[in-house]
Structure formats: structure tokens, C-alpha cells
Scaffold this active site. Structure first.
Site, PDB file in Angstrom:
ATOM      1  N   GLN A 195       0.191   3.318  15.905  1.00 14.44           N
ATOM      2  CA  GLN A 195      -0.426   2.227  16.648  1.00 14.44           C
ATOM      3  C   GLN A 195       0.057   2.209  18.098  1.00 14.44           C
ATOM      4  OE1 GLN A 195      -0.591  -1.120  14.155  1.00 14.44           O
ATOM      5  NE2 GLN A 195      -1.249  -2.571  15.705  1.00 14.44           N
TER       6      GLN A 195
ATOM      7  N   SER B  83       4.858   6.244  12.007  1.00 13.56           N
ATOM      8  CA  SER B  83       4.390   4.981  11.414  1.00 13.56           C
ATOM      9  C   SER B  83       3.031   5.186  10.735  1.00 13.56           C
ATOM     10  CB  SER B  83       4.334   3.894  12.490  1.00 13.56           C
ATOM     11  OG  SER B  83       4.046   2.621  11.922  1.00 13.56           O
ATOM     12  N   LEU B  84       1.984   4.571  11.241  1.00 11.39           N
ATOM     13  CA  LEU B  84       0.633   4.774  10.701  1.00 11.39           C
ATOM     14  C   LEU B  84       0.310   6.257  10.563  1.00 11.39           C
ATOM     15  CD1 LEU B  84      -2.408   4.039  10.151  1.00 11.39           C
ATOM     16  CD2 LEU B  84      -2.693   4.174  12.628  1.00 11.39           C
TER      17      LEU B  84
ATOM     18  N   ARG C 174      -3.202  -1.868   4.325  1.00 12.66           N
ATOM     19  CA  ARG C 174      -1.966  -1.990   5.115  1.00 12.66           C
ATOM     20  C   ARG C 174      -2.225  -2.764   6.394  1.00 12.66           C
ATOM     21  NH1 ARG C 174       0.613   1.279   9.270  1.00 12.66           N
ATOM     22  NH2 ARG C 174       2.873   1.477   8.958  1.00 12.66           N
TER      23      ARG C 174
ATOM     24  N   HIS D  89       7.800  -2.869  11.225  1.00  7.87           N
ATOM     25  CA  HIS D  89       8.986  -2.169  10.713  1.00  7.87           C
ATOM     26  C   HIS D  89      10.239  -3.035  10.760  1.00  7.87           C
ATOM     27  CE1 HIS D  89       6.714   1.499  10.269  1.00  7.87           C
ATOM     28  NE2 HIS D  89       6.236   1.319  11.476  1.00  7.87           N
TER      29      HIS D  89
ATOM     30  N   GLN E   1       8.574   2.128   4.128  1.00  9.82           N
ATOM     31  CA  GLN E   1       8.300   2.247   5.564  1.00  9.82           C
ATOM     32  C   GLN E   1       7.883   0.924   6.185  1.00  9.82           C
ATOM     33  OE1 GLN E   1       4.673   3.005   7.397  1.00  9.82           O
ATOM     34  NE2 GLN E   1       5.143   5.132   7.889  1.00  9.82           N
TER      35      GLN E   1
END
Length: 296
Positions: free
Chosen positions: A9, A88-89, A113, A195, A244
Site C-alpha cells: 500500500q 505487506s500486501l 483483508r 501492522h 502479518q
């Protein structure tokens, strides 16, 4: 050895994927399928949406995933990677590129998500900030000394750590880092504390979605954010995907482990070139970040 890496992101921009959609019948079919799965024309927002429209988590995450996976699956001349990783993503994009998850299942998982994280952002105010020019250990120490919730969330490269948590705690940590000698402490324009423990309310629904998703053994190792280690076991991959949500992205460690395991070429697949810059900072002369984003 070739490593494919996928952005997270923040990499989105208006017009992302448009040229690929118009030039590749395979990519067009994939993106049209994504519109059907999501139940709205996300490609309209990707190609011509405003920055504000693209910034919404429930749009941003599937948009970047779609763009990244379309590049990985539909770009002529790409060889099969020896390893993959995502920020991440981007870890979800990496799973599809490695054959561990189908495009359809990956997109549905990313949509869950994104929607659950969006709800967290709306219910629990939080933010993130980039700490530049301070040793990792010192950032960790300062976060631990602040009242309230604030933790290191993204270990992007040596000297660049993103912290995440409650707004007041993040701002207090920024001030403490500046007083302790950080070159810069910059609050980020994000919609929530990704996170961090503030994402905990999203766990239940994400856990259901991950459990319901078929994850196969990938064709090559995937270096997951939580451990920074190569994983091929579907059970561990699922466990790490859920962890995560509230755990740091160990990107620095992931890239260093890829290099130690023989990576010599890093290809970033997705909008932007942020990861290329981070890889170059981490690897120095040991690796090369290859820009294929001109193909989009």
C-alpha cells in the site's frame, strides 16, 4: 538467481495498469475478471480515479494486487523466479506469482483483508510515521519507552523504520526520536495503524478467509514478512499471513536473506519503484533492482 518482489500500500497512482490493460489481451481478461469478482469496476478507479479514491484501503489493496499480479502473469519474457517476496500486501501478490494461490482466491482474500482493515481504521484512530537516520535498536528502544501503543511496523532498510500505533503515541515517539538524533521523523498520510496491535479487530474475519483459501506448495520459496525466511509449507504460509496483520514487515531482513541465498537480480512487479530503491540501499553492489515498470 532471480527474485520477484511486489509492492504494498502506498504505491498506487491514478492510471495504474491502464496501458497494460489496453496492450495485453491476457491482462485485460484478468482485470475484467477482477471487476466481476469484486462486484464493481475497480479498473475505472485504477485508470482514472482521484488520489482520494485510490487511497481508501478497500480500494488500494485490491488495485495494487491486481496490477502486480497482471504484470507477473501477463508480461512477455519473464522467466520463472527462483524466489519471491512482497512488502505487506505484496506478500499476497507474491503467493499468486509463485503458484501457491490462484488469482481468484488471492483477490477474494485481499478484498476481505482490505475491508476488515478499513473497518479498523474507522473504529480505532491510528497513524504511522517514518523515522529516518536512526539505528534500528534505538527506534525500538524509544517505542518501548512511550506510553500507549507504538511499535516498529516496517523495517524498510537500514536507517529507515516506519512506526505505527495510536496517534498520540506515534507523535510522542517522533518527538523523542528527533531529540535523540534522528535525521527526520515524518508522520505519514495513512488511514490507520497498519501492522500494529490496533489491527487486532480484523483478525477473526481474516482468519476465516485464510482458512477457507486453498494454499498449495509454491513453485519457489516465498520470503514472508513475519519471519523474513523462505517458506514453502502451506500450513506455515497461512499462519504467517495471519500473523502479518499485527506484526512488523521485516523487509530489510527478507532482502538480506534473499541475497544470502543467492539472489542476484530483483525484479519489482507492480505500480511504482519504491522497492527497487530499498533493495539498492540494502544490497549495495550485491544485487540489482530491475525496472520493468515501463512496460505498464
Amino acid at each position: 538467481m532471480k527474485a520477484y518482489v511486489f509492492p504494498g500500500q502506498g504505491a498506487q497512482f491514478s492510471g495504474m495498469g491502464k496501458e497494460l490493460y489496453e496492450s495485453s489481451p491476457e491482462a485485460k481478461a484478468l482485470m475484467d475478471k477482477a471487476n466481476d469478482i469484486l462486484g464493481f469496476r475497480i479498473t475505472d478507479i485504477m485508470f482514472a480515479g482521484t488520489d482520494e479514491e485510490l487511497k481508501a484501503t478497500k480500494v488500494t489493496q485490491p488495485a495494487i494486487f491486481i496490477h502486480s499480479v497482471a504484470l507477473a502473469l501477463c508480461t512477455p519474457g519473464l522467466d520463472r523466479p527462483d524466489m519471491v517476496g512482497g512488502h505487506s500486501l505484496g506478500e499476497f501478490s507474491a503467493l499468486v506469482a509463485s503458484g501457491a494461490v490462484s488469482f481468484e482466491d488471492g483477490l477474494k482474500l485481499v478484498a476481505v483483508r482490505a475491508n476488515e482493515m478499513q473497518k479498523c481504521c474507522e473504529k480505532v484512530p491510528g497513524t504511522m510515521a517514518a523515522i529516518i537516520g536512526m539505528p534500528t535498536e534505538k527506534v525500538e528502544e524509544i517505542c518501548g519507552s512511550i506510553d500507549g501503543v507504538v511499535i516498529p511496523a516496517n523495517y524498510n532498510c537500514d536507517g529507515q523504520i516506519v512506526i505505527s500505533g495510536e496517534k498520540e503515541a506515534v507523535l510522542a515517539a517522533c518527538e523523542a526520536c528527533k531529540q535523540a538524533g534522528a535525521k527526520r521523523a515524518l508522520p505519514l498520510a495513512v488511514s490507520g495503524a497498519f501492522h500494529s496491535p490496533l489491527m487486532e479487530p480484523a483478525r477473526a474475519e481474516l482468519a476465516k478467509a485464510i482458512e477457507a483459501t486453498e494454499v498449495r506448495a509454491p513453485r519457489c520459496p516465498i520470503y514472508q514478512n513475519v519471519t523474513a525466511l523462505p517458506e514453502t509449507d502451506p500450513v506455515r504460509i497461512k499462519e504467517n499471513l495471519l500473523k502479518q496483520l499485527t506484526s512488523p514487515v521485516r523487509w530489510t531482513q527478507s532482502v538480506k536473506n534473499m541475497l544470502a541465498d543467492g539472489a542476484t537480480e530483483f525484479t519489482e512487479l507492480g505500480p511504482g519503484t519504491v522497492l527497487q530503491g530499498l533493495v539498492k540501499r540494502i544490497s549495495g553492489a550485491a544485487g540489482t533492482a530491475v525496472d520493468i515498470n515501463g512496460l505498464t
